[in-house]
Structures are given as structure tokens and as C-alpha cells.
Design a protein around this motif. Structure first.
Motif, PDB file in Angstrom:
ATOM      1  N   ASP A  36       0.828  -1.210   0.000  1.00  0.00           N
ATOM      2  CA  ASP A  36       0.000   0.000   0.000  1.00  0.00           C
ATOM      3  C   ASP A  36       0.865   1.263   0.000  1.00  0.00           C
ATOM      4  OD1 ASP A  36      -2.223  -1.630   0.071  1.00  0.00           O
ATOM      5  OD2 ASP A  36      -2.498  -1.452   2.247  1.00  0.00           O
ATOM      6  N   GLN A  37       1.982   1.219   0.721  1.00  0.00           N
ATOM      7  CA  GLN A  37       2.889   2.373   0.747  1.00  0.00           C
ATOM      8  C   GLN A  37       3.460   2.646  -0.637  1.00  0.00           C
ATOM      9  OE1 GLN A  37       5.855   1.628   3.762  1.00  0.00           O
ATOM     10  NE2 GLN A  37       4.350   1.584   5.423  1.00  0.00           N
ATOM     11  N   ASP A  42       0.864   4.355  -2.686  1.00  0.00           N
ATOM     12  CA  ASP A  42       0.764   5.762  -2.301  1.00  0.00           C
ATOM     13  C   ASP A  42       1.861   6.607  -2.945  1.00  0.00           C
ATOM     14  OD1 ASP A  42      -1.419   5.204  -0.718  1.00  0.00           O
ATOM     15  OD2 ASP A  42      -0.270   5.064   1.152  1.00  0.00           O
TER      16      ASP A  42
END
Length: 282
Positions: A37-38, A41
Motif C-alpha cells: 500500500d505504501q 501511495d
């Protein structure tokens, strides 16, 4: 160029982010979803498996903890990669594992790194590369997105041998800096000022530059964990046996690292060798 990046830990996550920043199309996979997820982002893409990440990629990069993890994912990379896929393993593993990968019918490079978490974040890593020179030239532009010193050191497995040499030197310097701190403190000398002087002289090193203040302050948040350095010292000793060599100082440093792990410090930064030296003198 589309890149599949497998392994988004302390080192892999900032490296993948730097590739995105350099304009590459990066799809990441990690067993921990938060890390994927990072990357999303930061502009990357998510994959739900190694196979999904690899499909359609021009290049695959793995940044994994040890040889067993690399051996586990390599067959999937071979099975799902295209005919012109380049596989760059940037993990620190045994040289024989890198040679095994090269024998799987896939274009591959072993490209372990040095520089720790800060080097990964700042894209200033040193990268030692083994494999075919033509594959090295193909990989060089993307390696420049994550590193500063990038050298082709020989055939498959050579990069891992150079990394083993790197790790024995790093471990030895940490051990000696730890002993210097203990000596200075026991002698009533301010260790911070003492190490400032050492850092500006012949004893100066990257480790003194980056770590002397945190070591004096006993701050051991992991940039590179004792557990991983323990693994790396095993690789160095195995390489010495394979070459028929006696490396007595390497053996002693390996025992200090093993002691740190046995004392419960495996999750701390490798500068926590200071805790072992302190315990010897308590």
C-alpha cells in the motif's frame, strides 16, 4: 520499462519508491500488505502474488531476507516471466544460490547492495554486480536510480562474494568502534568528542560518520538488523571455506554477532554489537 519489485522491507521499499521517482512503471509485491500500500501511495502498482507482479514485466527485482526466500520465488519468476525478462536479485544470499539462478535458463544478475536504510532512501547505495556484462549494461540505468557506486565485479555469484567481503569489514568496524567507546568511557574521556576526532583522521569511516552519535547515545533502531548480519557472516565464513581460506578475524566478528543474537538483540541495528562488548566488561 516495467519493473516487478518483490520484497518491500526496510531496504526494498525506498528502493522501489526511487525507481518510481525515476519514471519507471513499478509493480510491487510483499507478504505484508501495508508495504504494498505504501508503494501505491508513492505512485507504484500493487500485485497480489509474485506471479501477478512478474507477468508482463521487463525486469524483476527481488530484495529478500535470505537464500531460501529467493529459492522459493525464483521458479515462479522463471515460469511467469517473458522470454526477454531480466531478473536482478539484490538480496544478500549465498553465491551458489546466485549461480543456481543463472542456470535456470533466465537472464540474471546478482546485485547485492551496501549502504543501509539511509543509502536506500537517498539512492546512494553501493551495488556490486555479478553476471553477463551485456545484462549489466541493460540494467545500469535502473541501478543508477537506486545507487551511486555501481560496479560489475565478475560472473554470476561474484556480486555476492564481494558483498560477503563487505559484511565482514562492516562487522569488524562496528566491533572496533564499540570497543573504542567502551575504552573511552572507562577512561573518563567523552566518547562523543573522542569519536569526532577519530572520524576526521585515518580511522575515519562511513560507519563513524553515520553511526557514532547514535552508538554513544545507545540508540539501536534497526537500519540493518543483527539477525541479517548474523546470516551474512555465515555466508562470509562459508565462502572462506569454499575458497580454502582461514579468516580468523572474520570468525571472531561472526562470534560477536552471534552473541548479540543469542543475547536477544537480533531485531536491533548491527551497531548493537556495543551491547555485547559492554556485557563482556560488566
Amino acid at each position: 520499462m516495467s519493473i516487478a519489485f518483490i520484497g518491500l522491507g526496510i531496504m526494498g521499499s525506498p528502493m522501489a519508491a526511487n525507481l518510481v521517482r525515476a519514471g519507471y512503471d513499478v509493480t510491487g509485491y510483499d507478504v505484508t500488505q501495508d508495504r504494498v500500500d505504501q508503494l501505491v501511495d508513492r505512485g507504484g502498482h500493487a500485485a497480489r502474488s509474485v506471479a501477478e507482479a512478474v507477468k508482463g514485466a521487463d525486469t524483476v527485482i527481488t530484495m529478500l531476507p535470505d537464500s531460501p526466500q529467493v529459492e522459493q520465488v525464483a521458479p515462479t519468476i522463471v515460469d511467469h516471466g517473458g522470454p526477454d525478462l531480466l531478473y536482478i536479485d539484490m538480496s544478500t544470499i549465498r553465491p551458489d544460490t546466485s549461480r543456481w539462478i543463472a542456470g535456470q535458463g533466465i537472464r540474471s544478475l546478482d546485485a547485492p547492495v551496501s549502504g543501509g536504510e539511509k543509502g536506500a532512501i537517498d539512492a546512494t547505495l553501493s551495488i556490486m554486480v555479478g553476471g553477463d556484462p551485456q545484462d549489466f549494461e541493460r540494467a545500469l540505468p535502473l541501478l543508477k536510480a537506486v545507487g551511486k557506486t555501481i560496479v560489475h565485479v565478475g560472473p554470476s555469484g561474484a556480486g555476492q562474494t564481494v558483498k560477503a567481503a563487505n559484511q565482514l569489514v562492516v562487522g569488524g568496524i562496528y566491533g572496533l568502534v564499540a570497543e573504542a567507546i567502551v575504552l573511552l568511557e572507562a577512561s573518563g574521556v567523552d566518547p562523543g568528542k573522542g569519536l569526532d576526532v577519530l572520524a576526521g583522521g585515518l580511522a575515519g569511516s562511513r560507519i563513524l560518520e553515520l553511526k557514532r552519535r547514535s552508538m554513544v547515545a545507545r540508540e539501536f533502531a534497526p537500519g540493518f538488523r543483527i539477525d541479517l548480519h548474523h546470516k551474512d557472516m555465515g555466508i562470509a565464513l562459508a565462502a572462506a571455506r569454499e575458497a580454502g581460506l582461514a579468516l580468523p578475524l572474520t570468525g571472531q566478528v561472526a562470534q560477536l554477532v552471534a552473541a548479540a543474537r543469542a543475547q536477544g538483540h537480533g531485531a536491533l541495528d548491527h551497531s548493537a554489537l556495543l551491547k555485547v562488548i559492554e556485557r563482556l566488561n560488566s
